[in-house]
Design an enzyme around this catalytic site. Structure first.
Site, PDB file in Angstrom:
ATOM      1  N   VAL A   1       0.866  -1.179   0.000  1.00 12.04           N
ATOM      2  CA  VAL A   1       0.000   0.000   0.000  1.00 12.04           C
ATOM      3  C   VAL A   1       0.900   1.225   0.000  1.00 12.04           C
ATOM      4  O   VAL A   1       1.725   1.406   0.891  1.00 12.04           O
ATOM      5  CB  VAL A   1      -0.893   0.021   1.256  1.00 12.04           C
ATOM      6  CG1 VAL A   1      -1.787   1.238   1.253  1.00 12.04           C
ATOM      7  CG2 VAL A   1      -1.724  -1.247   1.319  1.00 12.04           C
TER       8      VAL A   1
ATOM      9  N   TYR B   1      -3.868   1.656  10.257  1.00 15.43           N
ATOM     10  CA  TYR B   1      -4.731   0.511   9.992  1.00 15.43           C
ATOM     11  C   TYR B   1      -5.674   0.251  11.150  1.00 15.43           C
ATOM     12  O   TYR B   1      -6.776  -0.263  10.963  1.00 15.43           O
ATOM     13  CB  TYR B   1      -3.883  -0.731   9.709  1.00 15.43           C
ATOM     14  CG  TYR B   1      -3.203  -0.666   8.368  1.00 15.43           C
ATOM     15  CD1 TYR B   1      -1.836  -0.520   8.255  1.00 15.43           C
ATOM     16  CD2 TYR B   1      -3.953  -0.725   7.195  1.00 15.43           C
ATOM     17  CE1 TYR B   1      -1.222  -0.443   7.029  1.00 15.43           C
ATOM     18  CE2 TYR B   1      -3.346  -0.648   5.963  1.00 15.43           C
ATOM     19  CZ  TYR B   1      -1.984  -0.507   5.882  1.00 15.43           C
ATOM     20  OH  TYR B   1      -1.370  -0.427   4.665  1.00 15.43           O
TER      21      TYR B   1
END
Lengths: 247, 226
Positions: free
Chosen positions: A183, A226
């Site tokens: 990512v 996250y």
């Protein structure tokens, strides 16, 4: 360790119940290329497929002008994520140009652009062929592009700037597990919620296909990022371990 | 059949009765088994039964039934998962061995003459790996039937998976494991990540727009309107 293939001469010794077991085996064609057809984002064009017996039958019957069409099996329809593209953010810069950030999944990613983006973020370089193969075989690749156009011009004009500014990819077995890798968002575009949008879209697509185990390996700096998206570190004692060859 | 190879002056023997180099504890010898990496050798129904026997769930957070067992796996989903796994390893053994693991006689001469193949043998072990065939891979669902555990079968499965992955050039191999499985993977050569990354799993539950995965109800992120 017995690795010999059974020779036909020994078939007679196999008891009858084993022969019945043979017919219960789900016929996976042995020529199925594992891993090569997964994740490939071919366009969903319905192909004219003739069933084997139908084609023989149509050949035997004279003057048969009917075309044998087999609809694509329904199990294939839900397997690959449908490619989509939409404008995520649109804003006007101080000098009058309009900048659009386009989200797309299933689009082809130029590995050179990706390599340049990885350099910008500070990641180590990886072989380009491996990068390209990894992208092809990933279940889903989501990208963010930024398109700048001066006001008044059309989007299709060639002198518009289209830049890759973000990417995330996920590998999966299409049924139970998925892992999100790689990512990254261009540093000059960070902090705007673009990374969050990328991940949320990935999760949404995975959950819609009933893939429940979504995992990832986060650097210490991004654990908080996250956590805000709904990820839990080491849930219920589950840890990820990596293989280190000992010579 | 023993193949003896030499790496860095240390003899490493590849056969069923692999001597443990590090620990001197006595491990039971590995029984005669047939290892297959062919997907067509696996019957999904047998695999589902093996999962139930080992009490292993493919969901990370499984639904536990009132009697303590785990909810059985959906066979169709299992089939799809197998189809899209890059590496699939299955281990077969003679059915008599599974029932009486300690016996050496193995039945009468008639049964002993039957060669051990995926068709004649019973599925006793399994392991699979999902990868992108280039950079990374993850190992899932390594299981061995309880009566034959502790004999080196699980380790053989993992080593076969690793060998297949490294032959494709993939060296970044991960395995998600629970507390019980951690010792097993440590023995197989896995360790904590050298780069210090944290393993995270999506576990956000919600009230509406949820998808069930085992016993968790995972919340689907809402569609954002720009």
């Amino acid at each position: 360790m017995q690795t010999s293939s059974s020779s036909p001469a020994l078939c007679a010794l196999i008891p009858v119940d084993c022969i019945f077991n043979c017919s219960n085996q789900i016929p996976y064609p042995s020529t199925f290329s594992l891993g090569l057809s997964t994740g490939s984002r071919k366009l969903k064009v319905s192909r004219l497929q003739a069933g084997f017996w139908e084609s023989i039958r149509s050949g035997l019957i004279k003057n048969n002008s009917t075309q044998v069409i087999e609809p694509p099996s329904s199990s294939q329809e839900d397997e690959e994520p449908l490619p989509e593209e939409f404008v995520l953010v649109e804003k006007t810069l101080p000098d009058g140009t309009i900048e659009q950030i386009i989200f797309s999944s299933g689009a082809e990613v130029d590995v050179y652009d990706l390599q340049a983006l990885c350099d910008k973020v500070g990641w180590p370089r990886r072989p380009l062929t491996k990068l390209a193969a990894a992208l092809r075989n990933s279940y889903m690749v989501a990208t963010l592009h930024s398109i700048k156009k001066s006001s008044g011009e059309e989007l299709t004009e060639p002198n518009n700037e289209k830049k890759l500014i973000g990417m995330a990819r996920a590998t999966s077995d299409h049924a139970f597990n998925a892992t999100i890798w790689d990512v990254l968002v261009d540093p000059s575009y960070q902090g705007q919620g673009l990374g969050k949008a990328l991940i949320e879209k990935l999760i949404r697509a995975l959950l819609q296909r009933d893939i429940g185990n979504i995992s990832l390996f986060a650097d210490s700096k991004v654990v908080e990022f996250y956590r805000n998206l709904g990820f839990e570190p080491d849930p219920e004692g589950i840890k990820g371990m990596f293989w280190y060859p000992r010579f | 059949m023993a193949i003896v190879g030499s790496i860095h002056g240390r003899f490493i023997i590849f056969n069923n009765h692999k001597p443990s180099i590090r620990h001197r504890q006595r491990r039971k010898p590995t029984p005669p088994i047939f290892i297959s990496t062919n997907l067509s050798d696996i019957n999904p129904n047998h695999l589902r039964d093996l999962c139930s026997t080992c009490n292993h769930s493919l969901h990370r957070f499984p639904n536990i039934l009132p009697d303590g067992r785990i909810e059985p796996v959906d066979v169709d989903k299992l089939r799809i998962a197998l189809l899209h796994s890059s590496v699939v390893v299955s281990v077969f053994a003679k059915p008599e061995l599974v029932r009486l693991p300690e016996s050496n006689t193995g039945g009468d001469w008639y049964r002993r003459m039957i060669p051990l193949t995926p068709v004649t043998g019973e599925l006793v072990g399994f392991g699979r790996a999902v990868s992108d065939n280039a950079l990374t891979a993850s190992i899932y669902d390594v299981m061995v039937t309880p009566t034959l555990q502790g004999r080196g079968i699980g380790r053989m499965i993992v080593q076969r998976i690793i060998r297949l992955l490294t032959s494709k050039g993939i060296y970044d191999i991960a395995a998600l494991c629970s507390d019980q499985e951690m010792c097993f993977f440590k023995e197989c050569g896995f360790g904590d990540d050298m780069l210090g990354s944290t393993t995270m799993m999506y576990s956000k539950s919600g009230s509406d727009m949820v998808v069930s995965a085992g016993r968790k109800l995972l919340m689907v992120p809402p569609l954002r309107k720009s």
